[in-house]
Design a protein around this motif. Structure first.
Motif, mmCIF file in Angstrom:
data_model
loop_
_atom_site.group_PDB
_atom_site.id
_atom_site.type_symbol
_atom_site.label_atom_id
_atom_site.label_comp_id
_atom_site.label_asym_id
_atom_site.label_seq_id
_atom_site.Cartn_x
_atom_site.Cartn_y
_atom_site.Cartn_z
ATOM 1 N N LYS A 82 -80.949 12.413 26.658
ATOM 2 C CA LYS A 82 -80.311 11.108 26.569
ATOM 3 C C LYS A 82 -79.281 10.999 27.688
ATOM 4 C CE LYS A 82 -80.937 10.317 21.626
ATOM 5 N NZ LYS A 82 -80.279 10.028 20.317
ATOM 6 N N MET A 83 -79.411 9.957 28.503
ATOM 7 C CA MET A 83 -78.546 9.821 29.670
ATOM 8 C C MET A 83 -78.400 8.347 30.016
ATOM 9 S SD MET A 83 -81.304 11.067 32.582
ATOM 10 C CE MET A 83 -80.145 10.857 33.928
ATOM 11 N N PRO A 84 -77.359 7.983 30.798
ATOM 12 C CA PRO A 84 -77.254 6.597 31.261
ATOM 13 C C PRO A 84 -78.475 6.202 32.068
ATOM 14 C CG PRO A 84 -75.197 7.767 31.598
ATOM 15 C CD PRO A 84 -76.206 8.796 31.188
ATOM 16 N N ASP A 85 -78.839 4.942 31.985
ATOM 17 C CA ASP A 85 -80.011 4.417 32.674
ATOM 18 C C ASP A 85 -79.952 4.733 34.171
ATOM 19 O OD1 ASP A 85 -82.404 3.141 32.924
ATOM 20 O OD2 ASP A 85 -81.538 1.127 33.002
ATOM 21 N N VAL A 86 -81.103 5.086 34.755
ATOM 22 C CA VAL A 86 -81.177 5.408 36.180
ATOM 23 C C VAL A 86 -82.266 4.565 36.824
ATOM 24 C CG1 VAL A 86 -80.342 7.758 35.891
ATOM 25 C CG2 VAL A 86 -82.792 7.304 35.769
ATOM 26 N N ALA A 87 -82.185 4.480 38.160
ATOM 27 C CA ALA A 87 -83.185 3.739 38.932
ATOM 28 C C ALA A 87 -83.542 4.544 40.169
ATOM 29 C CB ALA A 87 -82.631 2.368 39.331
ATOM 30 N N ALA A 88 -84.697 4.255 40.732
ATOM 31 C CA ALA A 88 -85.111 4.911 41.961
ATOM 32 C C ALA A 88 -84.051 4.705 43.039
ATOM 33 C CB ALA A 88 -86.447 4.358 42.429
ATOM 34 N N GLY A 89 -83.745 5.770 43.759
ATOM 35 C CA GLY A 89 -82.729 5.726 44.801
ATOM 36 C C GLY A 89 -81.371 6.235 44.366
ATOM 37 N N ASP A 90 -81.122 6.341 43.047
ATOM 38 C CA ASP A 90 -79.838 6.844 42.566
ATOM 39 C C ASP A 90 -79.654 8.306 42.961
ATOM 40 O OD1 ASP A 90 -79.357 4.418 41.414
ATOM 41 O OD2 ASP A 90 -79.497 5.097 39.336
ATOM 42 N N SER A 128 -79.938 20.953 27.879
ATOM 43 C CA SER A 128 -78.501 21.158 28.080
ATOM 44 C C SER A 128 -78.049 20.888 29.506
ATOM 45 C CB SER A 128 -78.119 22.594 27.707
ATOM 46 O OG SER A 128 -78.663 23.513 28.625
ATOM 47 N N VAL A 129 -78.949 20.545 30.414
ATOM 48 C CA VAL A 129 -78.568 20.268 31.796
ATOM 49 C C VAL A 129 -77.865 18.914 31.865
ATOM 50 C CG1 VAL A 129 -79.393 19.977 34.160
ATOM 51 C CG2 VAL A 129 -80.492 21.642 32.654
ATOM 52 N N THR A 130 -76.769 18.855 32.631
ATOM 53 C CA THR A 130 -76.019 17.619 32.825
ATOM 54 C C THR A 130 -76.401 16.983 34.151
ATOM 55 O OG1 THR A 130 -74.130 18.388 31.539
ATOM 56 C CG2 THR A 130 -73.714 16.632 33.133
ATOM 57 N N PHE A 131 -76.684 15.687 34.115
ATOM 58 C CA PHE A 131 -76.946 14.921 35.338
ATOM 59 C C PHE A 131 -75.916 13.809 35.431
ATOM 60 C CE2 PHE A 131 -80.968 16.848 34.288
ATOM 61 C CZ PHE A 131 -81.457 17.266 35.516
ATOM 62 N N GLN A 132 -75.104 13.856 36.466
ATOM 63 C CA GLN A 132 -74.110 12.811 36.687
ATOM 64 C C GLN A 132 -74.646 11.839 37.735
ATOM 65 O OE1 GLN A 132 -70.495 14.181 38.457
ATOM 66 N NE2 GLN A 132 -69.485 12.192 38.354
ATOM 67 N N ASN A 133 -74.633 10.553 37.425
ATOM 68 C CA ASN A 133 -75.099 9.544 38.374
ATOM 69 C C ASN A 133 -73.958 9.197 39.328
ATOM 70 O OD1 ASN A 133 -76.160 7.267 39.725
ATOM 71 N ND2 ASN A 133 -77.393 6.733 37.920
ATOM 72 N N LEU A 134 -74.116 9.574 40.593
ATOM 73 C CA LEU A 134 -73.084 9.308 41.597
ATOM 74 C C LEU A 134 -73.161 7.892 42.146
ATOM 75 C CD1 LEU A 134 -73.317 12.614 43.696
ATOM 76 C CD2 LEU A 134 -71.790 12.112 41.786
ATOM 77 N N SER A 135 -74.294 7.222 41.939
ATOM 78 C CA SER A 135 -74.514 5.917 42.563
ATOM 79 C C SER A 135 -73.943 4.763 41.754
ATOM 80 C CB SER A 135 -76.016 5.686 42.782
ATOM 81 O OG SER A 135 -76.551 6.665 43.648
ATOM 82 N N ARG A 136 -73.961 4.895 40.443
ATOM 83 C CA ARG A 136 -73.516 3.769 39.620
ATOM 84 C C ARG A 136 -73.300 4.229 38.193
ATOM 85 N NH1 ARG A 136 -78.115 1.252 36.956
ATOM 86 N NH2 ARG A 136 -79.990 2.456 37.415
ATOM 87 N N GLN A 137 -72.606 3.416 37.446
ATOM 88 C CA GLN A 137 -72.421 3.649 36.022
ATOM 89 C C GLN A 137 -73.209 2.616 35.240
ATOM 90 O OE1 GLN A 137 -68.206 3.584 35.342
ATOM 91 N NE2 GLN A 137 -67.920 5.691 36.035
#
Length: 406
Positions: free
Chosen positions: A348-356, A314-323
């Motif tokens: 299930k979350m939007p794709d992430v990369a190292a450095g985000d 249930s934890v939400t992670f918002q990507n501040l670096s990109r969509q």
């Protein structure tokens, strides 16, 4: 929310906690307006003792509810008048009571006969009267996600003990004045109806005990349990109608003419103000799973997720670096040397990369100081209080060993 957090990430190393003081002010005002006129609002420091937050709540009319010497120091740093503070907790030591009284504290929530004896002994040595709220564990169970009274509990006197023969005499100790009743049914009370019912039960408990024990009840501390989402973007509570419902219950009580009504709040005041910002260190496929490794973990956000208080999904992670329109199913883990260091599993979350940069919302309560800060001896993250996009104060929890004797 993104812009100030991104600016902070340019100035400070991750991970860090960021607290929006405007949000603290907004929630404190909102809750005060939801309580009956004249009710006192106490800030439960256990939710977040950061002096910047405590100061903002004080400026909006909140007083301090503390349970340790550390919280006492935080309240003093925040400018609280210790004569108005309430000191509680089921395991107060003579040393803690002495420090509290030396700092000016006179109001204590008392949890047992032995607790009362300790407070009396310290007050007698200081020739000062302690004002006592008897914390009571009523027989009725509450409507709360986490019940703290109304069940078998380490908190407070079972009501039956205070109604038993001889209880009135046992309260006659030097330099303690019985002033009221404290009932805290539980936390994350989910509805206006439940909050109202719990308050009514607290008031009725006070009415019974005032009559049985023969004292004038000048305070009913009805606790609180005001809810807020934790570490996710869940819906905030709707308190519409609460003020009217509580007012009706309070005005129907004979205590309304002689006593004050107190409430405690922690998460409602500061949870929405806090965001944990961290950086992705690695994205690692392992057989059928993907692990997103952060520079934060249960040592910084362990009060609930790391200790199993909420489902990790249930934890939400918002990507501040990109969509990203691509989606990944991942386990979100930290840098600690244990497989228990997991903030989310199968998320299930939007794709992430190292450095985000990833942000976790609604962690201004039960965040850092409810975590496993000492595990693996990582430094504590900075805690940044900001207002209108400008940094007001920066703090860091101190960790590590200090030699006391060689």
């Amino acid at each position: 929310m993104d812009a100030p957090l991104l600016r902070l990430a340019e100035q400070f190393e991750t991970p860090f906690y960021a607290y929006d003081l405007a949000e603290v002010k907004r929630r404190t005002q909102e809750l005060r307006e939801s309580l009956p006129e004249g009710a006192r609002l106490l800030h439960s420091f256990k939710a977040n003792p950061l002096p910047s937050i405590a100061e903002k709540i004080r400026l909006e009319g909140g007083t301090a509810e503390i349970t340790s010497e550390g919280e006492l120091q935080a309240a003093r740093l925040a400018g609280h008048d210790m004569r108005e503070a309430l000191y509680g907790g089921p395991g107060k030591t003579v040393s803690e009571i002495t420090s509290a009284m030396a700092a000016g504290v006179r109001w204590f929530s008392c949890e047992s006969w032995r607790d009362l004896e300790r407070i009396s002994a310290v007050a007698s040595l200081r020739a000062a009267d302690a004002q006592i709220l008897l914390r009571v564990n009523p027989a009725e169970a509450p409507q709360a996600r986490l019940a703290m009274t109304g069940v078998e509990s380490q908190f407070g006197f079972d009501e039956s003990l205070l109604l038993a023969a001889g209880a009135r005499e046992k309260l006659q100790l030097p330099h303690v004045k019985i002033r009221g009743i404290h009932v805290y049914f539980g936390t994350q009370v989910a509805s206006v109806e439940a909050l109202t019912q719990n308050t009514q039960r607290a008031i009725e408990t006070a009415e019974r005990l005032e009559k049985a024990l023969g004292f004038v009840c000048s305070v009913v501390n009805a606790g609180g349990g005001f809810p807020w989402p934790y570490a996710n973007q869940g819906s905030p509570p709707d308190l519409q109608g609460l003020r009217g419902a509580l007012t009706a219950v309070w005005e129907a009580s004979p205590l309304h003419e002689t006593a004050e009504l107190w409430f405690e709040a922690g998460r409602y005041l500061c949870a929405s103000a806090g965001t944990l910002v961290s950086r992705v260190l690695d994205v690692k496929p392992s057989r059928s799973r993907t692990f997103v490794v952060l520079d934060t973990g249960i040592h910084h956000l362990g009060g609930m997720a790391g200790l199993g208080r909420i489902p990790r999904s249930s934890v939400t992670f918002q990507n501040l670096s990109r969509q990203s329109e691509n989606e990944v199913t991942a386990d979100i883990v930290g840098p600690l040397c244990t497989p228990l260091d997991s903030l989310a599993r199968g998320l299930k979350m939007p794709d992430v990369a190292a450095g985000d940069l990833l942000a976790v919302p609604n962690v201004g309560a039960y965040g850092l100081t409810a975590s496993l800060i000492g595990f693996l001896s990582h430094p504590a993250p900075a805690e940044i209080a900001y207002l209108d996009g400008e940094v007001v104060q920066v703090w860091q929890w101190r960790t590590g060993h200090q030699q006391l004797q060689s």
